[in-house]
Design a protein around this motif. Structure first.
Motif, PDB file in Angstrom:
ATOM      1  N   TRP A   1       0.810  -1.214   0.000  1.00 16.81           N
ATOM      2  CA  TRP A   1       0.000   0.000   0.000  1.00 16.81           C
ATOM      3  C   TRP A   1       0.849   1.273   0.000  1.00 16.81           C
ATOM      4  O   TRP A   1       0.417   2.321  -0.462  1.00 16.81           O
ATOM      5  CB  TRP A   1      -0.933   0.024   1.205  1.00 16.81           C
ATOM      6  N   PHE A   2       2.064   1.183   0.498  1.00 17.84           N
ATOM      7  CA  PHE A   2       2.914   2.370   0.486  1.00 17.84           C
ATOM      8  C   PHE A   2       3.372   2.692  -0.935  1.00 17.84           C
ATOM      9  O   PHE A   2       3.654   3.846  -1.248  1.00 17.84           O
ATOM     10  CB  PHE A   2       4.086   2.185   1.455  1.00 17.84           C
ATOM     11  N   GLY A   3       3.393   1.686  -1.804  1.00 23.81           N
ATOM     12  CA  GLY A   3       3.575   1.956  -3.221  1.00 23.81           C
ATOM     13  C   GLY A   3       2.297   2.502  -3.825  1.00 23.81           C
ATOM     14  O   GLY A   3       2.323   3.430  -4.640  1.00 23.81           O
ATOM     15  N   PHE A   4       1.171   1.956  -3.410  1.00 28.93           N
ATOM     16  CA  PHE A   4      -0.140   2.386  -3.892  1.00 28.93           C
ATOM     17  C   PHE A   4      -0.333   3.885  -3.652  1.00 28.93           C
ATOM     18  O   PHE A   4      -0.792   4.619  -4.536  1.00 28.93           O
ATOM     19  CB  PHE A   4      -1.214   1.588  -3.136  1.00 28.93           C
ATOM     20  N   ASN A   5       0.007   4.343  -2.452  1.00 26.65           N
ATOM     21  CA  ASN A   5      -0.219   5.736  -2.100  1.00 26.65           C
ATOM     22  C   ASN A   5       0.945   6.650  -2.491  1.00 26.65           C
ATOM     23  O   ASN A   5       0.762   7.636  -3.193  1.00 26.65           O
ATOM     24  CB  ASN A   5      -0.493   5.863  -0.604  1.00 26.65           C
TER      25      ASN A   5
ATOM     26  N   SER B   1       6.138  12.602  -1.717  1.00 27.79           N
ATOM     27  CA  SER B   1       5.913  13.318  -0.467  1.00 27.79           C
ATOM     28  C   SER B   1       5.964  12.370   0.723  1.00 27.79           C
ATOM     29  O   SER B   1       5.248  11.359   0.758  1.00 27.79           O
ATOM     30  CB  SER B   1       4.555  14.019  -0.502  1.00 27.79           C
ATOM     31  N   GLY B   2       6.786  12.727   1.711  1.00 30.89           N
ATOM     32  CA  GLY B   2       6.814  11.965   2.947  1.00 30.89           C
ATOM     33  C   GLY B   2       5.528  12.085   3.727  1.00 30.89           C
ATOM     34  O   GLY B   2       5.204  11.214   4.546  1.00 30.89           O
ATOM     35  N   LEU B   3       4.763  13.155   3.492  1.00 33.92           N
ATOM     36  CA  LEU B   3       3.485  13.320   4.168  1.00 33.92           C
ATOM     37  C   LEU B   3       2.537  12.183   3.806  1.00 33.92           C
ATOM     38  O   LEU B   3       1.805  11.670   4.660  1.00 33.92           O
ATOM     39  CB  LEU B   3       2.856  14.668   3.778  1.00 33.92           C
ATOM     40  N   VAL B   4       2.559  11.767   2.544  1.00 28.86           N
ATOM     41  CA  VAL B   4       1.703  10.658   2.110  1.00 28.86           C
ATOM     42  C   VAL B   4       2.082   9.378   2.857  1.00 28.86           C
ATOM     43  O   VAL B   4       1.208   8.619   3.304  1.00 28.86           O
ATOM     44  CB  VAL B   4       1.812  10.448   0.589  1.00 28.86           C
TER      45      VAL B   4
ATOM     46  N   ASP C   1      -2.432  12.981   0.736  1.00 28.94           N
ATOM     47  CA  ASP C   1      -1.473  14.021   0.340  1.00 28.94           C
ATOM     48  C   ASP C   1      -1.776  15.384   0.943  1.00 28.94           C
ATOM     49  O   ASP C   1      -0.982  16.315   0.790  1.00 28.94           O
ATOM     50  CB  ASP C   1      -1.452  14.155  -1.188  1.00 28.94           C
ATOM     51  N   ILE C   2      -2.904  15.507   1.658  1.00 26.18           N
ATOM     52  CA  ILE C   2      -3.272  16.832   2.161  1.00 26.18           C
ATOM     53  C   ILE C   2      -3.619  16.849   3.653  1.00 26.18           C
ATOM     54  O   ILE C   2      -3.701  17.920   4.248  1.00 26.18           O
ATOM     55  CB  ILE C   2      -4.476  17.416   1.378  1.00 26.18           C
ATOM     56  N   MET C   3      -3.813  15.704   4.267  1.00 24.85           N
ATOM     57  CA  MET C   3      -4.225  15.683   5.671  1.00 24.85           C
ATOM     58  C   MET C   3      -3.025  15.736   6.613  1.00 24.85           C
ATOM     59  O   MET C   3      -1.905  15.373   6.255  1.00 24.85           O
ATOM     60  CB  MET C   3      -5.056  14.425   5.959  1.00 24.85           C
ATOM     61  N   HIS C   4      -3.281  16.168   7.841  1.00 25.16           N
ATOM     62  CA  HIS C   4      -2.283  16.109   8.914  1.00 25.16           C
ATOM     63  C   HIS C   4      -2.236  14.671   9.439  1.00 25.16           C
ATOM     64  O   HIS C   4      -3.259  13.978   9.443  1.00 25.16           O
ATOM     65  CB  HIS C   4      -2.676  17.072  10.033  1.00 25.16           C
ATOM     66  N   PRO C   5      -1.074  14.203   9.911  1.00 28.70           N
ATOM     67  CA  PRO C   5      -1.006  12.831  10.427  1.00 28.70           C
ATOM     68  C   PRO C   5      -2.004  12.530  11.542  1.00 28.70           C
ATOM     69  O   PRO C   5      -2.520  11.409  11.624  1.00 28.70           O
ATOM     70  CB  PRO C   5       0.442  12.721  10.917  1.00 28.70           C
ATOM     71  N   VAL C   6      -2.298  13.520  12.395  1.00 35.30           N
ATOM     72  CA  VAL C   6      -3.299  13.282  13.441  1.00 35.30           C
ATOM     73  C   VAL C   6      -4.675  13.087  12.811  1.00 35.30           C
ATOM     74  O   VAL C   6      -5.451  12.219  13.232  1.00 35.30           O
ATOM     75  CB  VAL C   6      -3.319  14.443  14.458  1.00 35.30           C
ATOM     76  N   GLY C   7      -4.974  13.872  11.791  1.00 32.22           N
ATOM     77  CA  GLY C   7      -6.227  13.680  11.066  1.00 32.22           C
ATOM     78  C   GLY C   7      -6.295  12.311  10.430  1.00 32.22           C
ATOM     79  O   GLY C   7      -7.345  11.650  10.445  1.00 32.22           O
ATOM     80  N   SER C   8      -5.184  11.846   9.878  1.00 33.45           N
ATOM     81  CA  SER C   8      -5.146  10.519   9.263  1.00 33.45           C
ATOM     82  C   SER C   8      -5.358   9.416  10.290  1.00 33.45           C
ATOM     83  O   SER C   8      -6.009   8.407  10.012  1.00 33.45           O
ATOM     84  CB  SER C   8      -3.808  10.318   8.542  1.00 33.45           C
TER      85      SER C   8
ATOM     86  N   GLU D   1      -7.641  23.404   5.963  1.00 33.25           N
ATOM     87  CA  GLU D   1      -6.586  24.073   6.732  1.00 33.25           C
ATOM     88  C   GLU D   1      -6.983  24.252   8.185  1.00 33.25           C
ATOM     89  O   GLU D   1      -6.138  24.200   9.086  1.00 33.25           O
ATOM     90  CB  GLU D   1      -6.266  25.428   6.102  1.00 33.25           C
ATOM     91  N   SER D   2      -8.266  24.464   8.454  1.00 30.80           N
ATOM     92  CA  SER D   2      -8.741  24.653   9.824  1.00 30.80           C
ATOM     93  C   SER D   2      -8.549  23.417  10.689  1.00 30.80           C
ATOM     94  O   SER D   2      -8.548  23.507  11.926  1.00 30.80           O
ATOM     95  CB  SER D   2     -10.221  25.048   9.820  1.00 30.80           C
ATOM     96  N   LEU D   3      -8.386  22.248  10.059  1.00 28.91           N
ATOM     97  CA  LEU D   3      -8.140  20.999  10.787  1.00 28.91           C
ATOM     98  C   LEU D   3      -6.731  20.482  10.549  1.00 28.91           C
ATOM     99  O   LEU D   3      -6.462  19.289  10.699  1.00 28.91           O
ATOM    100  CB  LEU D   3      -9.176  19.947  10.395  1.00 28.91           C
ATOM    101  N   GLY D   4      -5.826  21.388  10.169  1.00 30.29           N
ATOM    102  CA  GLY D   4      -4.423  21.034  10.037  1.00 30.29           C
ATOM    103  C   GLY D   4      -4.011  20.533   8.681  1.00 30.29           C
ATOM    104  O   GLY D   4      -2.848  20.179   8.479  1.00 30.29           O
ATOM    105  N   GLY D   5      -4.939  20.477   7.727  1.00 29.24           N
ATOM    106  CA  GLY D   5      -4.612  19.993   6.397  1.00 29.24           C
ATOM    107  C   GLY D   5      -4.021  21.070   5.510  1.00 29.24           C
ATOM    108  O   GLY D   5      -3.845  22.232   5.933  1.00 29.24           O
ATOM    109  N   LEU D   6      -3.735  20.702   4.301  1.00 24.12           N
ATOM    110  CA  LEU D   6      -3.132  21.642   3.356  1.00 24.12           C
ATOM    111  C   LEU D   6      -4.165  22.487   2.626  1.00 24.12           C
ATOM    112  O   LEU D   6      -3.818  23.460   1.949  1.00 24.12           O
ATOM    113  CB  LEU D   6      -2.284  20.879   2.326  1.00 24.12           C
ATOM    114  N   GLY D   7      -5.444  22.124   2.721  1.00 23.63           N
ATOM    115  CA  GLY D   7      -6.486  22.892   2.055  1.00 23.63           C
ATOM    116  C   GLY D   7      -6.627  22.508   0.587  1.00 23.63           C
ATOM    117  O   GLY D   7      -6.125  21.485   0.122  1.00 23.63           O
TER     118      GLY D   7
END
Length: 406
Positions: free
Chosen positions: A219-223, A234-237, A279-286, A337-343
């Motif tokens: 799955w890390f290849g998938f994403n 992106s390391g965020l992904v 690709d856009i969420m914060h790790p806590v959100g994930s 962005e209000s929840l820590g994401g990239l918007g």
């Protein structure tokens, strides 16, 4: 671009394609460990043959539907000699990568229809779904076909965001599977005359666990490799995928009361849900998205099997269908962005894109599997089902030597 940078991108995407290809082994072993011993060979053969059929129809038809590119040109052009083809065969490895996504549709469906589906109609369904049905929706979302994305962006400020396929791949596969399972009916002996559930335990927890591990690693290849190039990686992904996976494991552990099947599928539920917004969420959100997905899978599986009496063998509708639906919506919440994401996302666009996807997929499943049921039938005979698909279809069991010694 220099040859070295193009070569790096070719290698990057190729490694992603190989990782996602390996996930199909995970699909196979997850099914092998869940179905009864008499259907294990069939599970292995289905996934491999479905991948082969998917590759052929996607090469000749499906990729053209989605992206408008035909591979029926000379090899020099294919390698980057002009037209739509990038240098050093980069377009070709992107095709390989996207083929592994397309082939996930029948691999997902396979788990729901296990133990009582005839082989030929499933092969024909794979050709129709991967050749035409799936690429039409894929092209709308990932290539901007038919103007839906442009309209969403103009109207709501952002198009439908599905970075790695929570909806395009997983929800579509899961909702097609639901239609197929409903048309196919329940396995013999799954429910008694009063509708009470008769337990059919997994054949092998270790095989089931191996399938889950293979899927998690791939799955890390998938994403991550969905980025399509080294420069866009992106390391965020990666960290978002990790956090969603462990969130799914932990909530499935608690809500599923330590059941190993729920725990191993909880990891997959979290990964399904995070694809869209990884690709856009914060790790806590994930972590939250994955955790909710793990609980959603457990409760969805229990609802499906015990209340609705839908005999979805591996629980692919709750796992891919419901968790994929949740992932599409979650990207529009935790990507803000209000929840820590990239918007750059709109919740309204996410709702429209997600529900359009599941409605299309369910209708597509009814058309494809309903048509096949009317023309050639879907289901094994009662005798063959009792015998098992291994002997009925493939004329050999998972342990041929033991059969000889009986």
């Amino acid at each position: 671009m220099s040859n070295s940078s193009v070569g790096g991108d070719v290698f990057f995407v190729l490694m992603g394609a190989i990782l996602v290809f390996a996930m199909h082994g995970g699909f196979a072993f997850l099914e092998v460990g869940t179905v009864r011993h008499k259907n294990q060979v069939n599970a292995l053969v289905k996934i491999l043959v479905d991948f082969a059929i998917s590759t052929v129809v996607y090469f000749f038809v499906g990729y053209s539907f989605a992206y408008g590119t035909s591979f029926l040109v000379d090899a020099a052009t294919l390698s980057g000699g002009g037209g739509d083809f990038e240098l050093q065969g980069l377009t070709l490895v992107k095709f390989f990568f996207l083929t592994t996504f397309a082939a996930a549709i029948p691999a997902i469906i396979s788990g729901g229809i296990a133990e009582r589906m005839k082989f030929l109609p499933q092969c024909l369904a794979t050709a129709a779904l991967v050749g035409i049905g799936y690429p039409l929706f894929e092209g709308i979302v990932w290539n901007g076909n038919f103007g839906l994305q442009s309209w969403l962006e103009l109207t709501f400020g952002a198009g439908f965001h599905d970075f790695a396929g929570s909806v395009v791949v997983h929800a579509v596969g899961g909702w097609i599977a639901l239609a197929a399972v409903l048309l196919l009916g329940t396995r013999l002996g799954r429910y008694d005359a009063k509708g009470r559930v008769i337990g059919i335990p997994p054949s092998s927890i270790p095989w089931l666990a191996l399938g889950s591990w293979m899927l998690c690693v791939g799955w890390f290849g998938f994403n991550v490799m969905t980025a399509g190039s080294l420069g866009a990686a992106s390391g965020l992904v990666a960290i978002n995928s990790l956090m969603a996976m462990v969130g799914g494991i932990l909530t499935a552990l608690v809500v599923g009361r330590n059941d190993p099947g729920f725990v191993h599928n909880g990891a997959l539920a979290g990964l399904v849900a995070v694809c869209a917004g990884s690709d856009i969420m914060h790790p806590v959100g994930s972590l939250i998205v994955g955790g909710l997905a793990g609980a959603l899978f457990v409760k969805g599986f229990e609802l499906c099997q015990n209340k609705l009496k839908i005999d979805d063998v591996l629980g692919v509708w709750p796992l891919h269908g419901l968790c994929g639906l949740w992932g599409g919506i979650a990207a529009g919440i935790f990507g803000l962005e209000s929840l820590g994401g990239l918007g750059g996302v709109s919740l309204v666009s996410q709702l429209i894109g997600t529900f359009a996807g599941v409605a299309y997929a369910f209708a597509l499943g009814l058309v494809v599997y309903g048509g096949l049921k009317a023309v050639i039938g879907l289901r094994l005979s009662a005798e063959d089902e009792r015998k098992g698909a291994d002997l009925a279809i493939h004329k050999i069991s998972a342990t041929p030597e033991s059969d000889i010694l009986r």
